[in-house]
Write an enzyme that holds these catalytic residues in place. Structure first.
Site, PDB file in Angstrom:
ATOM      1  N   GLY A 177      20.584   6.181  24.056  1.00 18.79           N
ATOM      2  CA  GLY A 177      21.345   6.786  22.979  1.00 18.79           C
ATOM      3  C   GLY A 177      21.328   5.999  21.679  1.00 18.79           C
ATOM      4  N   ASP A 178      20.942   4.729  21.759  1.00 18.17           N
ATOM      5  CA  ASP A 178      20.782   3.908  20.555  1.00 18.17           C
ATOM      6  C   ASP A 178      19.825   2.776  20.917  1.00 18.17           C
ATOM      7  OD1 ASP A 178      20.893   2.602  18.161  1.00 18.17           O
ATOM      8  OD2 ASP A 178      23.032   2.161  18.211  1.00 18.17           O
TER       9      ASP A 178
END
Length: 252
Positions: A177-178
């Site tokens: 997600g990041d």
């Protein structure tokens, strides 16, 4: 965040290490209970991560924002920690000013963009590629309760529109997600020792992680490392997916 405490850098070179006259919030001081506290990272929404007792614990502290949902991050950390090395949550809450905080146990290792590592890109970049592949291969899609799909991201960012872009076919994995370079911890030998900042973890396309990972190489190591990363990950460049997910990352 990494167990090794960062030394504040030059604001023009790395704004994430520019702390100015940052003061320890009351809640962080209370959680530290007399132990030393030092800021180690500033994020894009104005939040700060504080190292407690040299990195035995970390406290992420920031204003209310869709990017910082502490309860959701705690749930993700508890789940993914059964599969990969991730920070173990201790507690979380909201202080009297309305700011949110999340306290975790420290992990051994140093962020891939701190200390000596940015000067050792030839070693670090391939390991980052291998580490992201290990994450995708290890964390099971079955049982993951969260999404990082295109539809989910567009819902979370109502101002974002695909503007007629064709959605690529899904190659599902559990996305970090990041997956930017700072969120990978390296041990003394340069091997990935853990993953941090997993608040957006969920099922999506692997290129949803690969796109920001490749962008981050340029920010942290300079240009020219994308093919090295992809080779270490073990995938050929998919120009269409890379373009789509790069656009989505920057738009949302």
């Amino acid at each position: 965040m990494p167990r090794a405490v960062a030394i504040p850098g030059v604001p023009g070179l790395n704004p994430h290490l520019a702390f100015g006259d940052a003061r320890v919030p009351e809640v962080v001081a209370r959680l530290a209970a007399g132990r030393p506290v030092e800021p180690v990272w500033r994020n894009e929404i104005g939040g700060l991560t504080w190292a407690v007792d040299g990195g035995a614990e970390y406290v992420k502290y920031g204003p209310p924002h869709g990017e910082f949902d502490t309860a959701a991050e705690v749930a993700r950390l508890r789940w993914v920690g059964a599969h990969v090395a991730a920070p173990r949550p201790i507690d979380h809450g909201v202080d009297a000013t309305g700011h949110h905080w999340l306290r975790t146990q420290g992990l051994p290792g140093t962020s891939a963009v701190l200390g000596e590592w940015p000067d050792r890109a030839a070693e670090v970049v391939p390991e980052l590629g291998r580490a992201l592949r290990r994450f995708h291969d290890t964390v099971p899609v079955d049982g993951c309760a969260w999404e990082y799909s295109i539809a989910y991201r567009l819902t979370r960012e109502p101002g974002t529109d695909t503007l007629g872009r064709a959605w690529p076919e899904l190659d599902p994995v559990v996305c970090h997600g990041d997956a930017c370079s700072p969120n990978f911890l390296l041990d003394a030998a340069g091997r990935c020792a853990g993953y941090v900042d997993l608040g957006k973890l969920g099922v999506g396309d692997r290129w949803a992680d690969l796109a920001p990972a490749l962008l981050s190489l340029g920010w942290n190591f300079g240009e020219g490392w994308e093919d090295v990363f992809l080779a270490a990950y073990g995938i050929a460049r998919d120009a269409a997916k890379l373009a789509f997910y790069t656009w989505l990352w920057e738009a949302s």
